[in-house]
Design a protein around this motif. Structure first.
Motif, mmCIF file in Angstrom:
data_model
loop_
_atom_site.group_PDB
_atom_site.id
_atom_site.type_symbol
_atom_site.label_atom_id
_atom_site.label_comp_id
_atom_site.label_asym_id
_atom_site.label_seq_id
_atom_site.Cartn_x
_atom_site.Cartn_y
_atom_site.Cartn_z
ATOM 1 N N SER A 111 41.334 48.498 37.129
ATOM 2 C CA SER A 111 41.472 47.058 36.888
ATOM 3 C C SER A 111 42.931 46.681 36.667
ATOM 4 O O SER A 111 43.401 45.648 37.167
ATOM 5 N N GLN A 143 34.068 37.924 34.603
ATOM 6 C CA GLN A 143 33.385 38.988 35.348
ATOM 7 C C GLN A 143 34.282 40.213 35.515
ATOM 8 O O GLN A 143 33.838 41.347 35.327
ATOM 9 N N LEU A 144 35.551 40.000 35.849
ATOM 10 C CA LEU A 144 36.465 41.122 36.034
ATOM 11 C C LEU A 144 36.809 41.772 34.699
ATOM 12 O O LEU A 144 36.989 42.993 34.624
ATOM 13 N N ASP A 147 33.960 43.970 33.972
ATOM 14 C CA ASP A 147 33.998 45.144 34.841
ATOM 15 C C ASP A 147 34.941 46.216 34.294
ATOM 16 O O ASP A 147 34.653 47.413 34.377
ATOM 17 N N GLU A 154 32.592 48.777 40.172
ATOM 18 C CA GLU A 154 33.306 47.558 40.560
ATOM 19 C C GLU A 154 34.825 47.629 40.426
ATOM 20 O O GLU A 154 35.536 47.133 41.328
ATOM 21 N N THR A 158 36.892 46.835 43.707
ATOM 22 C CA THR A 158 37.767 45.662 43.649
ATOM 23 C C THR A 158 39.201 46.041 43.975
ATOM 24 O O THR A 158 39.904 45.316 44.701
ATOM 25 N N TYR A 292 29.257 30.613 38.851
ATOM 26 C CA TYR A 292 30.689 30.570 39.140
ATOM 27 C C TYR A 292 31.342 29.267 38.698
ATOM 28 O O TYR A 292 32.556 29.235 38.465
ATOM 29 N N GLU A 339 25.567 39.490 40.302
ATOM 30 C CA GLU A 339 26.920 38.953 40.426
ATOM 31 C C GLU A 339 27.953 40.027 40.705
ATOM 32 O O GLU A 339 29.014 39.743 41.280
ATOM 33 N N ARG A 340 27.681 41.282 40.348
ATOM 34 C CA ARG A 340 28.663 42.351 40.554
ATOM 35 C C ARG A 340 28.980 42.570 42.031
ATOM 36 O O ARG A 340 30.032 43.115 42.359
ATOM 37 N N SER A 343 32.295 40.914 42.756
ATOM 38 C CA SER A 343 33.503 41.293 42.011
ATOM 39 C C SER A 343 34.708 41.563 42.914
ATOM 40 O O SER A 343 35.820 41.098 42.617
ATOM 41 N N LEU A 346 36.934 38.425 43.849
ATOM 42 C CA LEU A 346 37.517 37.501 42.880
ATOM 43 C C LEU A 346 39.045 37.523 42.822
ATOM 44 O O LEU A 346 39.669 36.455 42.780
#
Length: 392
Positions: A111, A143-144, A147, A154, A158, A292, A339-340, A343, A346
């Motif tokens: 991340s 969301q991030l 994660d 994710e 991502t 969202y 929703e993942r 990811s 985004l």
């Protein structure tokens, strides 16, 4: 010279973002935020260690029998996590808690690396102020942020998806560099497909990247002829990325396909709270839109659309837009919304939104006839404050 100092500054800023993000994501939230899927990669990795092989098959792991049918789901992530544990935490295999801690660290640093990558892309295609604010917005997306605190796939997917976007923005002009780009994009698409099979759609990046590489003049067939070469290079890259990320899938394609069938059945049925017992298209639209609207906000969606107004980030943004739109349409026809799956989109979504704000700034300066000076600086500061507020 000045170019060297600029590169040093950009590099130092990127490293600063990486280390700051690594610290930001290192907190006690991972003790309270527990995702039910976190036990799956731990058990699969322990089975791999016990057997001394690279087989990521769920069916061998000590997990509830219900999950066995999903077979090679998350394979690319699980193999990457296993390999990183072998290098950085070899003692963790004997303790589920220690292995969880390693997987959480992997999520945290993936991340953080994504944020550094966002900063580099934005510094190249927008001003420094917008770039920093945009990177902060990516860090704060709920969301991030979640994660980064889950031992799940994710953060890695991502990072890979953002890397594909970033590489595509380079738009190389030399043929050798173009070939390398297509091979790498194909490889990233292959690796992403082993993590989640729906990410095979990232092959669209290869298609969109190849189109501007075609000759602008000459007979149509002659102009299209390089597509064969580009297609072969992309396909070879895909196969290589797929095999490197999960050789066990290549050795058991029927098992992989059986797992996809099981996932398709899961996505095709009502799955509260991720769907409705009696689903419908309007309900699905409302579910996705409300999520969202709450976690990204309508202003960022508007800015994102403005990001397509000028040529900046082309053709990468068109490939991204196609991938995101196709995925969205696919989920509108499903009966669940996890929703993942969104990811990986985004960070690039926000990057394009920041460029949308830069487009608005360009239009306002032209409309008002602003020249470099206090007026233009005040406008930029105001827009940066509005950008930060739009995603807060």
């Amino acid at each position: 010279g000045s170019r060297g100092r600029h590169r040093l500054f950009v590099g130092a800023l990127a490293v600063g973002i990486l280390l700051t993000a690594g610290s930001l994501y290192r907190n006690d939230a991972n003790e309270a935020w527990v995702h039910p899927d976190q036990s799956i990669p731990i058990k699969v990795i322990q089975a791999m260690h016990a057997h001394g092989d690279l087989n990521t098959d769920f069916a061998r792991a000590d997990i509830p029998a219900y999950f066995h049918e999903f077979r090679y789901n998350f394979s690319g992530y699980i193999l990457a996590a296993y390999a990183s544990a072998r290098v950085f935490a070899p003692a963790a295999f004997n303790s589920p808690h220690d292995l969880l801690e390693h997987l959480l660290a992997l999520s945290r640093w993936c991340s953080a690396a994504t944020l550094a990558l966002c900063l580099l892309v934005l510094l190249r295609h927008a001003n420094a102020l917008f770039a920093v604010v945009g990177t902060v917005l990516v860090a704060l997306v709920p969301q991030l942020y979640q994660d980064a605190h889950y031992a799940r796939l994710e953060p890695l997917s991502t990072l890979l998806a953002t890397l594909a976007f970033a590489l595509m923005t380079l738009s190389p002009q030399q043929e050798r560099a173009r070939i390398v780009l297509l091979a790498v994009l194909g490889g990233l698409a292959g690796a992403l497909t082993t993590i989640k099979f729906t990410y095979v759609i990232y092959l669209l990046f290869c298609v969109v990247a190849a189109l501007p590489m075609l000759p602008a003049e000459g007979p149509l067939l002659q102009r299209l002829r390089p597509l064969v070469r580009y297609g072969v290079v992309s396909a070879l890259g895909f196969v290589a990325g797929f095999w490197l990320a999960s050789p066990s899938i290549v050795a058991d394609l029927p098992g992989f396909l059986a797992g996809i069938k099981a996932l398709d059945n899961q996505y095709g049925g009502g799955h509260p709270p991720h769907g409705f017992i009696e689903p419908s298209l309007p309900k699905q639209v409302g579910l996705i839109a409300s999520y969202y609207a709450a976690t990204l906000g309508v202003p960022l969606v508007v800015l994102h659309l403005a990001g397509y107004a000028r040529a900046t980030l082309a053709p990468a943004k068109y490939a991204f837009g196609g991938v995101m739109l196709i995925t969205l349409l696919a989920f509108l026809t499903q009966q669940v919304f996890f929703e993942r799956n969104f990811s990986p989109f985004l960070p690039c979504f926000i990057i394009i939104a920041v460029v949308g704000l830069a487009n608005i700034e360009h239009g306002l300066k032209q409309w008002a006839g602003l020249q470099p000076g206090k007026g233009a600086t005040a406008l930029r500061l105001l827009l940066a404050a509005l950008l930060l507020a739009s995603g807060w």
